[in-house]
Design a protein around this motif. Structure first.
Motif, PDB file in Angstrom:
ATOM      1  N   ALA A   1      -3.559   7.104  -1.858  1.00 41.74           N
ATOM      2  CA  ALA A   1      -3.128   6.093  -0.948  1.00 41.74           C
ATOM      3  C   ALA A   1      -1.353   6.272  -1.048  1.00 41.74           C
ATOM      4  O   ALA A   1      -0.995   6.562  -1.963  1.00 41.74           O
ATOM      5  N   TRP A   2      -0.944   6.202   0.124  1.00 39.05           N
ATOM      6  CA  TRP A   2       0.319   6.276   0.309  1.00 39.05           C
ATOM      7  C   TRP A   2       1.056   5.291   1.382  1.00 39.05           C
ATOM      8  O   TRP A   2       0.287   4.607   2.200  1.00 39.05           O
ATOM      9  N   SER A   3       2.351   4.964   1.242  1.00 38.18           N
ATOM     10  CA  SER A   3       2.952   3.969   2.258  1.00 38.18           C
ATOM     11  C   SER A   3       4.219   4.867   2.466  1.00 38.18           C
ATOM     12  O   SER A   3       4.838   5.413   1.568  1.00 38.18           O
ATOM     13  N   LEU A   4       4.808   4.561   3.745  1.00 37.71           N
ATOM     14  CA  LEU A   4       6.115   4.855   3.941  1.00 37.71           C
ATOM     15  C   LEU A   4       7.195   4.598   2.982  1.00 37.71           C
ATOM     16  O   LEU A   4       7.851   5.242   2.335  1.00 37.71           O
TER      17      LEU A   4
ATOM     18  N   VAL B   1      -5.408   2.388   8.917  1.00 37.74           N
ATOM     19  CA  VAL B   1      -3.915   2.428   8.727  1.00 37.74           C
ATOM     20  C   VAL B   1      -3.447   0.920   8.808  1.00 37.74           C
ATOM     21  O   VAL B   1      -3.694   0.395  10.181  1.00 37.74           O
ATOM     22  N   GLU B   2      -2.705   0.647   8.087  1.00 36.32           N
ATOM     23  CA  GLU B   2      -1.942  -0.660   8.286  1.00 36.32           C
ATOM     24  C   GLU B   2      -0.692  -0.528   8.380  1.00 36.32           C
ATOM     25  O   GLU B   2      -0.046   0.101   7.682  1.00 36.32           O
TER      26      GLU B   2
ATOM     27  N   ASN C   1       0.871  -8.380   8.820  1.00 38.32           N
ATOM     28  CA  ASN C   1      -0.059  -7.434   8.652  1.00 38.32           C
ATOM     29  C   ASN C   1      -0.840  -6.936   9.923  1.00 38.32           C
ATOM     30  O   ASN C   1      -1.501  -7.801  10.566  1.00 38.32           O
ATOM     31  N   ASP C   2      -0.953  -5.668  10.314  1.00 47.76           N
ATOM     32  CA  ASP C   2      -1.841  -5.188  11.626  1.00 47.76           C
ATOM     33  C   ASP C   2      -2.460  -3.948  11.106  1.00 47.76           C
ATOM     34  O   ASP C   2      -2.051  -3.181  10.273  1.00 47.76           O
TER      35      ASP C   2
ATOM     36  N   ILE D   1       4.219   1.554   6.983  1.00 51.46           N
ATOM     37  CA  ILE D   1       2.833   1.924   7.313  1.00 51.46           C
ATOM     38  C   ILE D   1       2.196   2.534   5.787  1.00 51.46           C
ATOM     39  O   ILE D   1       2.876   3.184   5.231  1.00 51.46           O
ATOM     40  N   SER D   2       1.091   1.922   5.850  1.00 57.58           N
ATOM     41  CA  SER D   2       0.336   2.215   4.586  1.00 57.58           C
ATOM     42  C   SER D   2      -1.333   2.444   4.627  1.00 57.58           C
ATOM     43  O   SER D   2      -1.921   2.131   5.574  1.00 57.58           O
TER      44      SER D   2
END
Lengths: 566, 644
Positions: free
Chosen positions: B288-291, B324-325, B332-333, B359-360
């Motif tokens: 898992a990653w996010s910007l 993709v969140e 949140n979207d 973005i995660s």
């Protein structure tokens, strides 16, 4: 004790040596040398020395010497000491009196000349009066080298302008009202224009070898406020240069506005001024827009003042307001200095932003440029928010005030004197004289410094380019001096004029002084030479010197013996 | 409409010439196999040529604009690169390799050729010197020896008046330059939002230069519309490949250290797997990653500064079934796939300057490994041979496709590497069968400019046709020159960098092959660069000059001394040698000292008991011994004289 000790006492201690010596061993002495062998040996040593001294030494000196072109050192020193030029400034005045009789004009000219000349040697300006033709109408183009044209309207019907005088803004013409006809009155009017000029020139000259004692007398009479104002002007002013790069930057705290009608604003306010100043220097103009400009971390930042509803910028923070680390205000490429004009638009939440004590929004950074803060009305104001482009673009009318300020700042940054306020042409002419003088002085001191440097450091090489540059510089500085004395200040087709010559002289002298090949060699270390020479010259020199000493001693002894013997 | 525009993003470079906004920026994200993430930043600004010529700058940076004007540069390409793109596992290169540079710094530009060769060289030197100051790089070291004039490898990207006449291409490389933060800071300063808002706020030196592969580029070119209105465009890109795991390590423990054995993921099927032996397992999924975790910060605000810029800021290329969140500020979207292309998701940052966007993506196990475009070509280059005198160059080009490809191979070699062109061999063989005899391949065209010592480097350009599914080997021998003492850098034993070879794959003319999976489209050529090489040169001992001086001097002095002595000395029998006055005087002084010492000794022996006395005696003995030594020395001299 030790048998070897007393083994042989040598020739010196023959007597006590004989006592110690073991009996039976007689010390044999070498046979006396033939005179011929002695002579041969001496010839050999002598010829070695002759070769070393006559061939080796010059060769060594020649191969290791540095090339030094010959420089006219005494002329350079003369300039540095102010002996080469007696600085005087010609100030030809043309007198025009429409409707007067010829004789009367000549008589007035004579009187005026006497009155102005009466200022004596204390003044730096040499006034000459040229009575003009009275019937020429309209004014013909000013003849060459006229610093001021005085027009007497005495013949005009007496009207409202009885005793007033006024200057023509674009030209160096002084109109005198019908009430002024006496030579004394006219001289006073002229002096009003020329005295600040004299003072400024004396200020430039003060402290230099060119300042003769009589100027010092003039300096003493000057009021102190004049001196402080001249000091302030001098501190603010950029170094004289042939080219100035004007850089206008819009810095915005957020991302709006992101455009400005700078071309129109420049055309309206800056272009005319730059055109007028083009006789002094060349100007180039660049503009840029920079968004997201943040304050420098070294300043405290603005504080909100409840009472006035304004954000206040502390006075101490003004010097650090321009964030040199982040704002791209790099100097322009090419020769010349860059003058920066920064227009800062604060973020809406920090608006209006003013300077704390004065409430002003404009300030000048000496020898750097000018800064102005433009507080836009809030976005709620109906005037501004009509269209999206209005928010993103600053119109020419928004910039009116700022551009006027910038134009004003430009005049003080390049050192335009503030008087006489009526005529830009006269102010430019005055600045031309000051600049030419300042450049001449700096050239003279650079030449002097170069001469001292050459004298002080005997092992720096002087390439031919330096000699050429010095010659060019000397030629131009001489011309500049002559031009000043003759009143040829501006550039003409055939002549560079005083300013042009002084500039050329200054550039050439700087080029000579900062010649890179000279600088590089100054630090050639002596240790290197030792490291190279000692291994060679040490082992060779020692036998040579010893043989020389030994032979000369024996020669000396034999001569003495001969003298004794006879 | 907008989405369609975005989808053709690689092609927009050419197609959207007409309606370019004054500024736009874009970030493309694509996870790569084995836990890597590709991030490509693109910032494009433009200005009308008339404004540029009158020096009114808005989004086009003034500092760069003035440099270009001052040096009469028509088109500029500047690259800063670090690391190596792993062709085998990461597939084809981003942007067809066009915005990529060789290791170090690379620059090529078209300059106005008016005034002849000296004038062009003057402009070039002024350009590289000014850029050197602007980007804090050693570009000023690009002199005649590092400059070449390629013929086939590059073509102007912009539209030039006069069809490209009156301008000249110069190319320079600095393979030794280490690209770092000091180059990124001025790069960001050229942007309108300066890394403070929009996607450029993600660019932080610590992350960018921690990447496995990184390249920064600046491209300036004029573009003319059909109506004749010309604009000058500056395109700045930053392409990086980050190790997701490495970038997400916690900020409070930034030092990478080995993980404990228990945490290692081992391939237990290996026969040698044991408690102390571990073969790392190939990653099957993606963590898992996010910007904000990868770049250390979320995207701050947006940089929508130009009118008419409606394009998307961020696009993400992941498989359609991944969630993709997106979080804007607090809300949140979920980011849905694009209607037309399921692989791409796009978003536009909100206009508000204050909101942060992140973005995660959750952890994801692949069903099948994600499809990677096969690269057009594989290339590698090595130095062969041993010793410090000569060596050889060996380049392997491998065409994996079923159609032949035309390539231009460019090498710019430093002058101290002296190739022998008669040894140049180009051999080809089908990739699959090694036993087949290799067939010589004739280059279609060849351009060769031989090196001049200390003045010019070698320029070699070959136009080759590589047959389908075959490997081409290119070899030649070279000599290594011996440099002068002052020409060695301080770290001379490290070796000298040789610039990467540049390979341009020409657009395929065979339409039948266009349906293949090759990354390049019709009419588009792509570029590759090999890695840079390290060339060890014979390195002297740097005290050599002084040794030589001293040795030579000693030999000369010896010769001189003996001849001189032979000439001026008088030869007598050893017994006849007169005693010199100095020796007699020294002997006298020594005798006196000996007498004093003797008497002292006698006294000490008489009443000398106890410690103190012993100590003194030792000292005295020492002096006596010295005296003896001295005497012996004198006597031995005398004896040696006698022997003569």
């Amino acid at each position: 004790m030790d048998p070897t000790l007393g083994d042989d006492g040598g020739d010196l201690s023959d007597a006590d040596g004989a006592g110690l010596r073991a009996p039976g061993i007689a010390k044999p002495t070498p046979p006396t040398e033939a005179l011929r062998t002695l002579l041969t040996r001496r010839t050999i040593v002598l010829s070695f020395w002759i070769i070393v001294l006559c061939l080796g030494l010059p060769h060594w000196l020649w191969t290791t010497s540095t090339y030094r072109a010959s420089l006219p050192l005494s002329t350079m020193n003369d300039w540095a000491e102010g002996k080469a030029c007696d600085l005087r400034f010609a100030y030809p005045i043309r007198l025009r009196t429409p409707g007067w009789a010829r004789e009367r004009i000549v008589e007035l000219g004579g009187n005026l000349s006497a009155l102005l000349g009466h200022d004596g040697p204390g003044g730096l300006l040499d006034f000459t009066i040229h009575p003009g033709d009275s019937d020429e109408e309209p004014l013909p183009p000013p003849r060459e080298n006229v610093a001021l044209t005085v027009v007497l309207h005495a013949a005009d019907p007496p009207g409202t302008h009885e005793v007033t005088s006024h200057l023509e803004p674009g030209e160096s013409i002084l109109h005198l009202g019908s009430g002024i006809t006496e030579a004394g009155q006219i001289a006073d009017q002229i002096r009003e224009i020329t005295v600040p000029q004299q003072e400024a020139l004396a200020y430039v000259l003060s402290g230099t070898p060119f300042a003769a004692t009589e100027y010092e007398a003039l300096r003493a009479t000057r009021q102190t406020w004049t001196e402080t104002s001249l000091d302030a002007r001098n501190n603010r002013t950029f170094k004289p240069s042939t080219t100035y790069h004007l850089s206008f930057s819009l810095f915005v705290a957020r991302n709006e506005p992101s455009a400005w009608a700078i071309e129109d604003a420049l055309a309206a306010y800056v272009a005319p001024l730059v055109d007028a100043l083009s006789s002094l220097s060349n100007f180039t103009i660049t503009t840029q827009v920079q968004l997201h400009a943040s304050f420098s971390p070294s300043i405290a930042g603005p504080t909100f003042d409840e009472a006035s509803g304004e954000w206040k910028l502390r006075r101490e923070d003004l010097s650090g307001f321009v964030n040199a680390a982040e704002w791209p205000l790099s100097p322009s490429i090419g020769e010349g200095s860059t003058i920066n004009f920064v227009l800062y638009v604060p973020a809406a939440e920090y608006s209006p932003l003013v300077v704390a004590d004065t409430g002003g929004t404009v300030w000048l950074v000496p020898q750097w440029g000018g800064v102005a803060i433009l507080n836009l009305d809030g976005p709620s104001t109906p005037l501004k928010a009509t269209k999206a482009t209005d928010r993103t673009t600053l119109s020419a009318t928004d910039l009116d005030e700022v551009m006027l300020t910038f134009a004003d700042q430009l005049t003080s940054l390049i050192g335009l004197p503030s008087t006489p306020s009526g005529s830009l042409a006269l102010r430019i002419a005055a600045l031309q004289r000051e600049r030419a003088t300042a450049l001449l002085l700096s050239t003279a001191s650079t030449l002097g410094a170069l001469s001292r440097l050459v004298h002080k450091l005997p092992n720096i090489p002087i390439p031919d380019t330096v000699a050429t540059s010095v010659a060019t510089s000397l030629r131009h500085i001489d011309l500049a001096c002559q031009d000043l004395r003759a009143g040829r200040y501006s550039k003409t087709d055939s002549n560079l004029g005083a300013l042009g010559n002084a500039q050329a002289a200054s550039e050439a002298s700087e080029k000579a002084f900062f010649e890179p090949s000279m600088v590089g060699q100054v630090y050639f270390p002596d240790e290197h030479k030792v490291a190279v020479y000692v291994p060679l010259l040490g082992p060779m020199g020692v036998p040579l010197v010893l043989a020389g000493v030994k032979e000369s001693l024996s020669l000396y002894r034999s001569i003495r013996q001969k003298v004794k013997g006879t | 409409m907008k989405l369609a525009q975005l989808l053709a993003l690689p092609a927009t470079l050419i197609s959207a010439v007409l309606a370019i906004p004054e500024y736009s920026e874009h970030l493309h994200l694509r996870p790569l196999p084995n836990g890597y993430l590709y991030a490509g930043f693109n910032f494009t600004a433009s200005t009308s040529l008339s404004a540029y010529e009158s020096q009114h700058f808005r989004y086009f940076p003034r500092s760069l604009g003035q440099i270009l004007q001052h040096s009469d540069t028509r088109e500029l390409h500047l690259r800063f690169a670090l690391g190596r793109w792993d062709d085998e596992s990461w597939g084809s290169r981003p942007r067809d390799g066009k915005r990529e540079g060789g290791t170090g710094v690379e620059i090529w530009s078209w300059l106005d050729s008016g005034g002849g060769k000296p004038a062009v060289e003057e402009r070039w030197s002024s350009l590289v010197n000014s850029l050197s100051g602007l980007f804090c790089a050693s570009l000023n070291f690009i002199d005649g020896t590092k400059t070449t004039r390629p013929v086939l490898s590059f073509e102007p990207e912009g539209t030039h008046r006069g069809g490209g006449n009156g301008m000249e291409l110069l190319h320079g490389t600095l393979p030794h330059e280490v690209v770092c933060t000091e180059n990124l800071t001025p790069f960001l300063k050229l942007l309108p939002c300066k890394g403070k808002a929009g996607i450029s706020s993600l660019l932080d030196g610590h992350k960018v230069f921690d990447a496995n592969w990184q390249t920064m580029s600046i491209d300036v070119r004029p573009i003319c519309g059909l109506g004749g209105d010309c604009r000058l465009e500056i395109q700045q890109t930053v392409d990086i490949v980050l190790d997701i795991k490495r970038s997400m390590r916690p900020r409070n423990d930034p030092i990478p250290r080995p993980r404990p054995v228990e945490e290692l993921e081992c391939d237990e099927s290996k026969s040698y797997h044991a408690s102390d032996t571990c073969y790392p397992k190939r990653k099957e999924g993606e963590m898992a990653w996010s910007l904000s975790k990868i770049f250390g910060t979320p995207v701050r605000g947006s940089c929508h500064v130009a009118d008419g810029d409606e394009s998307h800021d961020i696009s993400l290329e992941v498989s359609p079934d991944r969630a993709v969140e997106v979080s804007h500020g607090g809300s949140n979207d979920t980011l849905a796939s694009h209607e037309q292309n399921q692989l791409v998701r796009t978003m536009r940052l909100p206009d508000s300057a204050r909101q942060h966007t992140d973005i995660s993506l959750p952890q994801h196990i692949f069903q099948d490994s994600p499809h990677q475009n096969r690269p057009t070509l594989y290339a590698s280059r090595q130095i062969t041979g041993c010793g410090q005198e000569r060596g050889g160059m060996h380049t392997v080009l491998h065409n994996p496709h079923t159609h032949q490809q035309r390539i231009v191979y460019l090498e710019s070699l430093p002058w101290f590497l002296r190739p022998y062109m008669h040894t140049l061999k180009v051999l080809t063989h089908p990739t699959n069968s090694h036993d087949r005899p290799t067939i010589p391949l004739k280059p279609d065209q060849m351009y060769y400019t031989p090196a001049l010592d200390r003045k010019r480097g070698t320029h070699l350009e070959l136009l080759l046709t590589i047959p389908a599914q075959s490997t081409v080997e290119l070899t030649y021998d070279f000599d290594k020159a011996i440099l002068r003492y002052t020409e060695y850098p301080p770290d001379a034993n490290r070796g000298f960098d040789v610039a990467p070879a540049i390979i341009r794959v020409l657009p395929s003319t065979h339409n039948t092959h266009n349906t293949s999976t090759a990354g390049n489209e019709i009419g588009q050529d792509s570029y590759f660069r090999t890695t840079s090489l390290l060339l060890p040169l014979p390195t002297p001992d740097f005290s050599m000059p002084y040794n030589v001086i001293i040795l030579t001097s000693t030999v000369i002095a010896l010769g001189f001394g003996s001849i001189f002595n032979l000439l001026v000395r008088r030869f007598v029998l050893a017994e006849e040698v007169p005693r010199s006055a100095v020796a007699v005087r020294v002997a006298g002084v020594l005798g006196k000292v000996r007498g004093v010492v003797g008497s002292l000794k006698g006294r000490l022996r008489g009443g000398g008991q106890g410690r103190g006395g012993g100590g003194v005696a030792v000292g005295v003995n020492g002096v006596a011994a010295e005296g003896d030594g001295g005497m012996n020395g004198v006597s031995s001299v005398v004896e040696s004289r006698k022997e003569r």
